[in-house]
Every structure is written in C-alpha cells, then in structure tokens.
Design a protein around this motif. Structure first.
Motif, short mmCIF file in Angstrom:
data_model
loop_
_atom_site.label_atom_id
_atom_site.label_comp_id
_atom_site.label_asym_id
_atom_site.label_seq_id
_atom_site.Cartn_x
_atom_site.Cartn_y
_atom_site.Cartn_z
N ILE A 130 20.22 62.10 15.31
CA ILE A 130 18.84 61.70 15.05
C ILE A 130 18.65 60.23 15.42
N GLU A 131 19.63 59.40 15.06
CA GLU A 131 19.56 57.98 15.38
C GLU A 131 19.46 57.77 16.89
N ARG A 132 20.26 58.53 17.65
CA ARG A 132 20.24 58.39 19.11
C ARG A 132 18.91 58.86 19.68
N LEU A 133 18.37 59.95 19.10
CA LEU A 133 17.06 60.43 19.55
C LEU A 133 15.98 59.38 19.36
N VAL A 134 16.02 58.72 18.22
CA VAL A 134 15.03 57.67 17.94
C VAL A 134 15.19 56.52 18.91
N GLU A 135 16.44 56.07 19.11
CA GLU A 135 16.69 54.93 19.99
C GLU A 135 16.25 55.22 21.43
N GLU A 136 16.47 56.45 21.88
CA GLU A 136 16.18 56.77 23.28
C GLU A 136 14.74 57.19 23.53
N ASN A 137 14.05 57.67 22.50
CA ASN A 137 12.75 58.29 22.74
C ASN A 137 11.58 57.71 21.96
N ASP B 295 7.78 53.06 19.81
CA ASP B 295 7.58 51.71 19.25
C ASP B 295 8.90 51.10 18.82
N ASP B 296 8.81 49.81 18.41
CA ASP B 296 9.99 49.12 17.91
C ASP B 296 10.47 49.76 16.62
N VAL B 297 11.76 49.63 16.35
CA VAL B 297 12.37 50.25 15.18
C VAL B 297 13.07 49.19 14.33
N SER B 298 12.88 49.27 13.02
CA SER B 298 13.62 48.42 12.08
C SER B 298 14.78 49.24 11.53
N ARG B 299 15.99 48.88 11.92
CA ARG B 299 17.16 49.62 11.45
C ARG B 299 17.30 49.53 9.93
N ASP B 300 16.99 48.36 9.37
CA ASP B 300 17.09 48.18 7.92
C ASP B 300 16.17 49.15 7.18
N GLU B 301 14.93 49.27 7.67
CA GLU B 301 13.99 50.18 7.01
C GLU B 301 14.43 51.63 7.14
N LEU B 302 14.96 52.00 8.31
CA LEU B 302 15.44 53.36 8.49
C LEU B 302 16.56 53.68 7.50
N GLU B 303 17.48 52.73 7.32
CA GLU B 303 18.58 52.96 6.40
C GLU B 303 18.09 53.09 4.96
N GLU B 304 17.14 52.23 4.58
CA GLU B 304 16.62 52.30 3.21
C GLU B 304 15.95 53.65 2.96
N TYR B 305 15.26 54.18 3.97
CA TYR B 305 14.58 55.46 3.78
C TYR B 305 15.54 56.64 3.76
N ILE B 306 16.74 56.47 4.30
CA ILE B 306 17.76 57.50 4.13
C ILE B 306 18.08 57.66 2.65
N TYR B 307 18.26 56.53 1.95
CA TYR B 307 18.58 56.57 0.52
C TYR B 307 17.39 57.08 -0.29
N LYS B 308 16.18 56.60 0.09
CA LYS B 308 14.99 57.07 -0.62
C LYS B 308 14.83 58.58 -0.47
N GLY B 309 15.08 59.07 0.76
CA GLY B 309 14.94 60.49 1.01
C GLY B 309 15.96 61.33 0.26
N TYR B 310 17.17 60.79 0.11
CA TYR B 310 18.21 61.53 -0.60
C TYR B 310 17.80 61.78 -2.05
N ILE B 311 17.31 60.73 -2.72
CA ILE B 311 16.89 60.89 -4.11
C ILE B 311 15.61 61.71 -4.20
N ALA B 312 14.73 61.56 -3.21
CA ALA B 312 13.49 62.35 -3.20
C ALA B 312 13.81 63.84 -3.09
N GLY B 313 14.96 64.16 -2.48
CA GLY B 313 15.37 65.55 -2.34
C GLY B 313 15.63 66.24 -3.67
N LEU B 314 15.76 65.47 -4.75
CA LEU B 314 15.91 66.07 -6.08
C LEU B 314 14.65 66.79 -6.52
#
Length: 388
Positions: A44-51, A54-73
């Motif tokens: 998924i990371e490679r898909l985002v980087e290649e396709n 707009d610009d991407v904030s790696r820090d924000e993407l990482e934070e939302y991985i954690y947010k999404g994990y807990i949201a999955g509860l």
C-alpha cells in the motif's frame, strides 16, 4: 456442452485470468488469499508513493495506522492519540492550562474566533471579549489552520508579554499587550435561589472539580435544599465524581466496576453526608461520571431526578501512555449503580420527566457565579417546584 454454458465458463476463466494479472501487477498474490500485515502495508505504501497525485506526509500516514487499528475495535470510546492530542486531553482533565483565558475556534474563513472569556483572566483584563476575531498573536498572522495551531502553541509556551491584535464584534479594532498565565478552568458555578435553595452546576468532572464543588457547598451553607445541575455534563474522572458523591451520599457503595477478568472494584461513601433535600437535573447529554452520581442518588433515594433520560454510558476507560508521548485509550470495565444496574445503552430515567423549551440553551460557565435563566429554563422551574 451448450453454447450458454461454454460462454459462462469462458467468461469466468477470463475474469480469473484478469484478476491474477491485475494482482500480480500490484505485487500481491491471490493464490493463498493471505497477505502478511507488514507486506500489505509495504504494498500500500508503494502504491501511494508511485500513484497518489498530491504530496504525502509520512508522519501523518503512520499516525493514522495506529488510529485505524484502535478504530477497528468498533468502540467509540477507545482511541489512539498523538502526543499533541494527548497533551490537550490531559489539560482538559486537569482543569487548568497555560494560556490567556479564552476558548477559541477556527472559523470557515480561517479566522481565530473567541468563543468564551474566563473571568479575571489575562484576556478579560486586556479587554478581549466574547465574539472577537483575533488576526495575529505575537509575530504570527492567522491565515489558515496551520498558523492557527502555531498561534495556539505560542500562547501556551510564551514566557514574555506579546501582542494580540484583532477586531471586536462592533467592528472596532484592538491591540492588547498580554501575558500567558496558569488558567484554572471553572467547571462549577453556584447561586442562591429564592426560597433559600442552593443551585450548583457542574459542567465536567476534572481534577479540580471536587475542590470547586466543596467551595460552592461552603458558600451555600444553611440552605433548605440543593439543586445539582448535571445537564450536558459529559463526565470526566471517576475519582472526582466519587469524591463529590461521598459528600452527598450516606455510607455505602457509590458504584463498582467489573473488568474483563471478572474482578470488581468498589467505591464507597462514608457516613458524613449532606442531610438536606436534593434534586439532580439531567438531560440526554448527561453521561458517564454524571450518570454515576445520578444513579447512586436514585438508588439511595437521596434525591429526586428531574429532566430527561440520560445518555447511557456505563463503561470506563483507562489511558496508556507510550514512550513517544502518544497514548492509547481503551474501554476496560463496565460500571454499575449501587443496586447492581449497568445503565450502558439505557441511561437513567428521571423521577420527574420534563424537556427543555425549544431553542433553550444553558449559559456558559466562565466563573463561579451562576446565572441561571429562571424565566426560560422550564426544567429548572420544575426542579424548584419539587421543594414546594
């Protein structure tokens, strides 16, 4: 074999071939149907980087991985907080922060608007008013969400005086020299009503709320009855509400928690209590700690509950801070009233049901002086009638 059957089989084979080709192109094998989590994230990371366009904030993407994990509860009370969000969360629970004594919001026009001004605060003393628009703080011009957050952080950390510029609601502009101080956020206000009735409103159960409540009780000594207004109170700290409940209730259980492993934890009240007629005002937005107090008062028959059915949050959260300053907040237990009732999803039905008038809203609490709207507050009128 019929032509129709041949066509169906041929079409299915073509679709499968296309699916295999498509997934191989993406670097994913569908043969096993299982993709390891780390590999899937990498793909998924490679898909985002290649396709991604707009610009991407790696820090924000990482934070939302954690947010999404807990949201999955699927639990709206459990969450992941960044270090900045956790700092704000703790400030709200502490009931104090470093600032100038205003509540603010970012308007649709990217302007900083003053929503509230706390009494005796640096902002009030400098002449800043509710409804004002702030254009700049120090050297920071507020033009968008980024500069807005920069200004907020500057106010919290400023050691010296700085200039705040803006416009009053009447259109006149202002420029004020101001300093940040430690601000105690009022969560309790009180008043003496006709008939020698005390009125105490609690807007949240923060660290300093029990102390503010005790001050209100002392100021209202020798009253003939007490109204505690918990309407729109979303809750707060369990320790705080139990300290307040201990002041009000006779000896016995206030509430108890039951954890995942079946362990139970009890909170008890001693024999000292307020021995006066009591009314608790509640609404559909009275939740959590508000319901702990309301449920205990109702189970003990220590007062009359007036208003509308409460929210129904009968679960408790714990916060687990991580080494980078972030935090995971999880639902860890259910709580029960003294009679063993879990009100989660149900709420507490008042003894006297009465809805607020259309368009009525409770006044803001900016200091300890309550100013209830007796003329338009029909729920408060009903609470007063209970004593007659």
């Amino acid at each position: 074999m019929s032509k129709r059957k041949s066509f169906v089989l041929g079409f299915a084979a073509a679709c499968l071939c296309f699916a295999v080709i498509y997934n191989v192109r993406m670097g994913i094998s569908i043969l096993s149907g299982i993709i390891p989590v780390d590999k899937k994230i990498s793909v998924i990371e490679r898909l985002v980087e290649e396709n991604y366009v707009d610009d991407v904030s790696r820090d924000e993407l990482e934070e939302y991985i954690y947010k999404g994990y807990i949201a999955g509860l699927g639990d709206k009370y459990s969450s992941y907080m960044t270090a900045e969000e956790f700092t704000l969360f703790r400030e709200n629970l502490d009931g104090s922060y470093s600032g100038i004594g205003i509540q603010i919001s970012l308007t649709d026009e990217n302007l900083m608007k003053v929503e509230e001004v706390y009494a005796d605060s640096p902002a009030q003393n400098a002449g800043i008013l509710q409804g004002d628009i702030i254009y700049s703080v120090g050297e920071i011009d507020i033009t968008d969400s980024e500069s807005y957050l920069e200004a907020v952080n500057f106010i919290k950390s400023a050691d010296d005086k700085f200039t705040v510029k803006g416009k009053h609601s009447d259109g006149s502009e202002f420029s004020a020299e101001i300093s940040s101080e430690n601000i105690d956020i009022p969560s309790v206000c009180y008043a003496l009503l006709d008939g020698n009735l005390g009125y105490i409103r609690i807007t949240g159960f923060e660290t300093n709320t029990a102390e503010q409540f005790d001050e209100a009780v002392k100021a209202l000594e020798n009253i003939d009855g007490l109204i505690i207004d918990l309407r729109n109170n979303p809750g707060g700290l369990l320790t705080t509400v139990n300290n307040i409940a201990d002041t009000i209730l006779p000896e016995g259980t206030i509430t108890y928690l039951e954890y995942k492993n079946g362990e139970k934890k009890y909170y008890e009240s001693d024999s000292d209590c307020l021995d006066i007629p009591l009314v608790i005002l509640v609404s559909g937005n009275s939740a959590s700690a508000s319901e702990v107090l309301t449920g205990a008062v109702k189970d003990y028959g220590a007062g009359t509950i007036v208003g509308t059915t409460t929210y129904g949050k009968g679960v408790v959260q714990d916060s687990y801070s991580l080494s980078d300053g972030s935090c995971v907040k999880l639902t860890v237990a259910k709580y029960y009233t003294p009679n063993g009732v879990c009100i989660h999803g149900e709420g507490i039905t008042p003894d006297v049901e009465v809805s607020a008038a259309d368009g009525f809203s409770l006044p803001s609490v900016t200091n300890s002086s309550a100013q209830p709207d007796l003329e338009n507050d029909i729920q408060l009128q009903k609470a007063i009638d209970v004593f007659r």
